[in-house]
Scaffold this motif. Structure first.
Motif, PDB file in Angstrom:
ATOM      1  N   GLN A 209       6.238   6.520  15.149  1.00  0.00           N
ATOM      2  CA  GLN A 209       6.477   6.509  13.701  1.00  0.00           C
ATOM      3  C   GLN A 209       5.342   5.810  12.984  1.00  0.00           C
ATOM      4  O   GLN A 209       4.876   4.754  13.419  1.00  0.00           O
ATOM      5  N   VAL A 210       4.864   6.422  11.917  1.00  0.00           N
ATOM      6  CA  VAL A 210       3.794   5.793  11.134  1.00  0.00           C
ATOM      7  C   VAL A 210       4.168   5.821   9.652  1.00  0.00           C
ATOM      8  O   VAL A 210       4.910   6.695   9.196  1.00  0.00           O
ATOM      9  N   SER A 211       3.664   4.846   8.910  1.00  0.00           N
ATOM     10  CA  SER A 211       3.841   4.887   7.455  1.00  0.00           C
ATOM     11  C   SER A 211       2.501   4.660   6.784  1.00  0.00           C
ATOM     12  O   SER A 211       1.598   4.033   7.353  1.00  0.00           O
ATOM     13  N   THR A 222       1.968  18.899 -10.330  1.00  0.00           N
ATOM     14  CA  THR A 222       2.765  19.967  -9.735  1.00  0.00           C
ATOM     15  C   THR A 222       1.941  20.613  -8.624  1.00  0.00           C
ATOM     16  O   THR A 222       0.745  20.862  -8.819  1.00  0.00           O
ATOM     17  N   GLY A 223       2.578  20.836  -7.461  1.00  0.00           N
ATOM     18  CA  GLY A 223       1.876  21.503  -6.363  1.00  0.00           C
ATOM     19  C   GLY A 223       1.364  20.562  -5.289  1.00  0.00           C
ATOM     20  O   GLY A 223       0.836  21.017  -4.267  1.00  0.00           O
ATOM     21  N   THR A 224       1.536  19.251  -5.506  1.00  0.00           N
ATOM     22  CA  THR A 224       1.028  18.281  -4.517  1.00  0.00           C
ATOM     23  C   THR A 224       1.691  18.470  -3.154  1.00  0.00           C
ATOM     24  O   THR A 224       1.027  18.434  -2.123  1.00  0.00           O
ATOM     25  N   GLY A 225       3.006  18.677  -3.163  1.00  0.00           N
ATOM     26  CA  GLY A 225       3.734  18.852  -1.899  1.00  0.00           C
ATOM     27  C   GLY A 225       3.310  20.135  -1.191  1.00  0.00           C
ATOM     28  O   GLY A 225       3.221  20.176   0.045  1.00  0.00           O
ATOM     29  N   ASP A 226       3.042  21.178  -1.967  1.00  0.00           N
ATOM     30  CA  ASP A 226       2.617  22.467  -1.391  1.00  0.00           C
ATOM     31  C   ASP A 226       1.249  22.318  -0.719  1.00  0.00           C
ATOM     32  O   ASP A 226       1.011  22.833   0.379  1.00  0.00           O
ATOM     33  N   LEU A 227       0.352  21.608  -1.412  1.00  0.00           N
ATOM     34  CA  LEU A 227      -0.981  21.385  -0.861  1.00  0.00           C
ATOM     35  C   LEU A 227      -0.891  20.522   0.395  1.00  0.00           C
ATOM     36  O   LEU A 227      -1.529  20.812   1.417  1.00  0.00           O
ATOM     37  N   LEU A 228      -0.058  19.476   0.341  1.00  0.00           N
ATOM     38  CA  LEU A 228       0.066  18.598   1.506  1.00  0.00           C
ATOM     39  C   LEU A 228       0.640  19.354   2.708  1.00  0.00           C
ATOM     40  O   LEU A 228       0.177  19.166   3.836  1.00  0.00           O
ATOM     41  N   ALA A 229       1.621  20.216   2.489  1.00  0.00           N
ATOM     42  CA  ALA A 229       2.218  20.971   3.606  1.00  0.00           C
ATOM     43  C   ALA A 229       1.144  21.799   4.318  1.00  0.00           C
ATOM     44  O   ALA A 229       1.081  21.839   5.555  1.00  0.00           O
ATOM     45  N   ALA A 230       0.283  22.457   3.542  1.00  0.00           N
ATOM     46  CA  ALA A 230      -0.782  23.274   4.137  1.00  0.00           C
ATOM     47  C   ALA A 230      -1.780  22.396   4.899  1.00  0.00           C
ATOM     48  O   ALA A 230      -2.197  22.725   6.018  1.00  0.00           O
ATOM     49  N   LEU A 231      -2.157  21.271   4.287  1.00  0.00           N
ATOM     50  CA  LEU A 231      -3.101  20.364   4.952  1.00  0.00           C
ATOM     51  C   LEU A 231      -2.504  19.803   6.242  1.00  0.00           C
ATOM     52  O   LEU A 231      -3.196  19.673   7.256  1.00  0.00           O
ATOM     53  N   LEU A 232      -1.220  19.473   6.207  1.00  0.00           N
ATOM     54  CA  LEU A 232      -0.572  18.939   7.417  1.00  0.00           C
ATOM     55  C   LEU A 232      -0.526  19.997   8.514  1.00  0.00           C
ATOM     56  O   LEU A 232      -0.790  19.702   9.681  1.00  0.00           O
ATOM     57  N   LEU A 233      -0.218  21.224   8.142  1.00  0.00           N
ATOM     58  CA  LEU A 233      -0.239  22.305   9.142  1.00  0.00           C
ATOM     59  C   LEU A 233      -1.619  22.363   9.800  1.00  0.00           C
ATOM     60  O   LEU A 233      -1.749  22.368  11.028  1.00  0.00           O
ATOM     61  N   GLY A 234      -2.641  22.379   8.961  1.00  0.00           N
ATOM     62  CA  GLY A 234      -4.009  22.494   9.473  1.00  0.00           C
ATOM     63  C   GLY A 234      -4.398  21.320  10.353  1.00  0.00           C
ATOM     64  O   GLY A 234      -4.910  21.487  11.460  1.00  0.00           O
ATOM     65  N   ARG A 235      -4.135  20.124   9.874  1.00  0.00           N
ATOM     66  CA  ARG A 235      -4.580  18.923  10.597  1.00  0.00           C
ATOM     67  C   ARG A 235      -3.758  18.663  11.858  1.00  0.00           C
ATOM     68  O   ARG A 235      -4.295  18.208  12.870  1.00  0.00           O
ATOM     69  N   LEU A 236      -2.451  18.922  11.800  1.00  0.00           N
ATOM     70  CA  LEU A 236      -1.629  18.716  13.002  1.00  0.00           C
ATOM     71  C   LEU A 236      -1.947  19.764  14.068  1.00  0.00           C
ATOM     72  O   LEU A 236      -1.822  19.506  15.266  1.00  0.00           O
ATOM     73  N   ALA A 246      -4.190  12.768  11.940  1.00  0.00           N
ATOM     74  CA  ALA A 246      -3.903  14.030  11.237  1.00  0.00           C
ATOM     75  C   ALA A 246      -3.360  13.731   9.835  1.00  0.00           C
ATOM     76  O   ALA A 246      -3.763  14.347   8.848  1.00  0.00           O
ATOM     77  N   ILE A 247      -2.461  12.751   9.741  1.00  0.00           N
ATOM     78  CA  ILE A 247      -1.870  12.415   8.451  1.00  0.00           C
ATOM     79  C   ILE A 247      -2.892  11.790   7.514  1.00  0.00           C
ATOM     80  O   ILE A 247      -2.958  12.123   6.334  1.00  0.00           O
ATOM     81  N   GLU A 248      -3.711  10.892   8.062  1.00  0.00           N
ATOM     82  CA  GLU A 248      -4.745  10.271   7.234  1.00  0.00           C
ATOM     83  C   GLU A 248      -5.700  11.321   6.673  1.00  0.00           C
ATOM     84  O   GLU A 248      -6.076  11.268   5.499  1.00  0.00           O
ATOM     85  N   GLU A 249      -6.090  12.282   7.497  1.00  0.00           N
ATOM     86  CA  GLU A 249      -7.014  13.326   7.031  1.00  0.00           C
ATOM     87  C   GLU A 249      -6.370  14.182   5.945  1.00  0.00           C
ATOM     88  O   GLU A 249      -6.999  14.486   4.919  1.00  0.00           O
ATOM     89  N   ALA A 250      -5.118  14.570   6.165  1.00  0.00           N
ATOM     90  CA  ALA A 250      -4.438  15.423   5.187  1.00  0.00           C
ATOM     91  C   ALA A 250      -4.290  14.691   3.856  1.00  0.00           C
ATOM     92  O   ALA A 250      -4.582  15.247   2.783  1.00  0.00           O
ATOM     93  N   VAL A 251      -3.865  13.437   3.915  1.00  0.00           N
ATOM     94  CA  VAL A 251      -3.647  12.674   2.676  1.00  0.00           C
ATOM     95  C   VAL A 251      -4.983  12.371   1.986  1.00  0.00           C
ATOM     96  O   VAL A 251      -5.068  12.403   0.758  1.00  0.00           O
ATOM     97  N   ALA A 252      -6.037  12.101   2.765  1.00  0.00           N
ATOM     98  CA  ALA A 252      -7.342  11.823   2.166  1.00  0.00           C
ATOM     99  C   ALA A 252      -7.837  13.032   1.366  1.00  0.00           C
ATOM    100  O   ALA A 252      -8.314  12.890   0.238  1.00  0.00           O
ATOM    101  N   SER A 253      -7.704  14.230   1.924  1.00  0.00           N
ATOM    102  CA  SER A 253      -8.113  15.446   1.201  1.00  0.00           C
ATOM    103  C   SER A 253      -7.322  15.577  -0.094  1.00  0.00           C
ATOM    104  O   SER A 253      -7.881  15.810  -1.174  1.00  0.00           O
TER     105      SER A 253
END
Ligand code: ADP
Ligand code: MG
Ligand code: MG
Length: 296
Positions: A209-211, A222-236, A246-253
């Motif tokens: 578990q990480v936070s 609007t759209g932040t969650g949609d963008l994050l979902a795609a980035l998480l798919l890519g990075r994971l 993976a999470i740090e990279e997705a959130v940094a982008s």
């Protein structure tokens, strides 16, 4: 062998939410993306008005039949976001099972879009459909706080509560759950993200578990969650065994794009009431910031 994503999300003619965020992002990360529209609207629904159509389960079934006849069936991922009708949501369960028949290794990344900040933006019965039917099919689940609370029927007031909700969701089957944002009274001025992934062990289930604490920009995008979902798919996908990176990279982008967008808007536009012009100025600057997607 390039991974291929079937992306079932909203489409807007103008602006960047849903599929308009996810398709471009995943393409820039080197994925093949095959988009299916759950709705097609002129612009996102936060504008004072929008026009367009909502698609149903039959529409999705037709498209899938066409793919099957032509043997266009080699999907590595299914990604779903905002679904505008109950019939389409129910059909997604069937489609997911079909994709798993075609590829037993399919990864299903599910953003259970129900609402945000206490406000539901789909029919209430969808909560039950996600809980009973969709979540058990997902590999990676990426709810925001409100969605995690609705599906688990747990109130989240602390990171400990959040991890409890993650575990409850993981017991429904997803191996990884990311609560994309929480607002904590104890941490004003920040957004907290929680992630939990199952680690197979001989002695029962175990979780990593990480936070992550993110500075809050004082505006609603609007759209932040949609963008994050795609980035998480890519990075994971690129780092299946390194959740924190993976999470740090997705959130940094994502944060780079948000900061660019906020800066381009200026304080006045960020605080202004949501006229069409203000909504337009606050659209995510995905094209201008596209290098942040590949180089977080
Ligand atoms: P949704 O749009 O589905 O409600 P979230 O609100 O959880 O999704 O947003 C997803 C991500 O976007 C968060 O993890 C955070 O990184 C970022 N984000 C969203 N709103 C803000 C904000 N006001 N300030 C900073 N980051 C934000
Ligand atoms: Mg939100
Ligand atoms: Mg969302």
């Amino acid at each position: 062998n390039i991974p291929r994503v079937l992306s079932i999300q909203s489409h807007v003619v103008h602006g960047y939410v849903g599929g308009k965020c996810a398709v471009f992002t995943l393409q820039r990360l080197g994925f093949e993306v095959d988009p299916v529209y759950s709705v097609q609207f002129s612009n996102h629904t936060g504008y004072p008005t929008f026009k367009g159509s909502v698609f149903d389960g039959k529409h999705l079934q037709d498209l899938l039949d066409g793919l099957e006849v032509n043997e266009l069936t080699n999907y590595s991922h299914l990604l779903t976001g905002y679904i505008g009708s109950v019939s389409l949501l129910n059909k997604i369960a069937e489609v997911c099972r079909k994709l798993k028949e075609w590829n037993s290794e399919l990864t299903y990344v599910c953003d259970p879009v129900l609402g945000d900040e206490g406000r539901l933006y789909v029919p209430l019965e969808m909560v039950e459909s996600y809980r009973n039917t969709i979540v058990p099919l997902a590999s990676i689940l990426v709810p925001n706080q409100f969605e995690a609370e609705l599906i688990t029927e747990l109130k989240i007031n602390s990171p400990a509560d959040g991890f409890k909700a993650c575990t409850k969701l993981q017991e429904m089957d997803p191996h990884t759950v990311v609560i994309t944002s929480m607002t904590l009274a104890s941490e004003p001025g920040t957004v907290t993200l929680l992630a939990s992934t199952s680690i197979s062990q001989d002695r029962g289930p175990s979780y990593q578990q990480v936070s992550l604490t993110i500075p809050r920009i004082n505006a609603y995008f609007t759209g932040t969650g949609d963008l994050l979902a795609a980035l998480l798919l890519g990075r994971l996908h690129k780092r299946p065994n390194d959740l924190s990176t993976a999470i740090e990279e997705a959130v940094a982008s994502l944060q780079s794009i948000l900061l660019d967008t906020a800066e381009a808007c200026g304080e006045e536009v960020l605080m202004a009431p949501r006229s069409a012009d203000v909504c337009n100025k606050r659209e995510l600057r995905l094209i201008q910031g596209q290098e942040h997607l590949v180089d977080p």
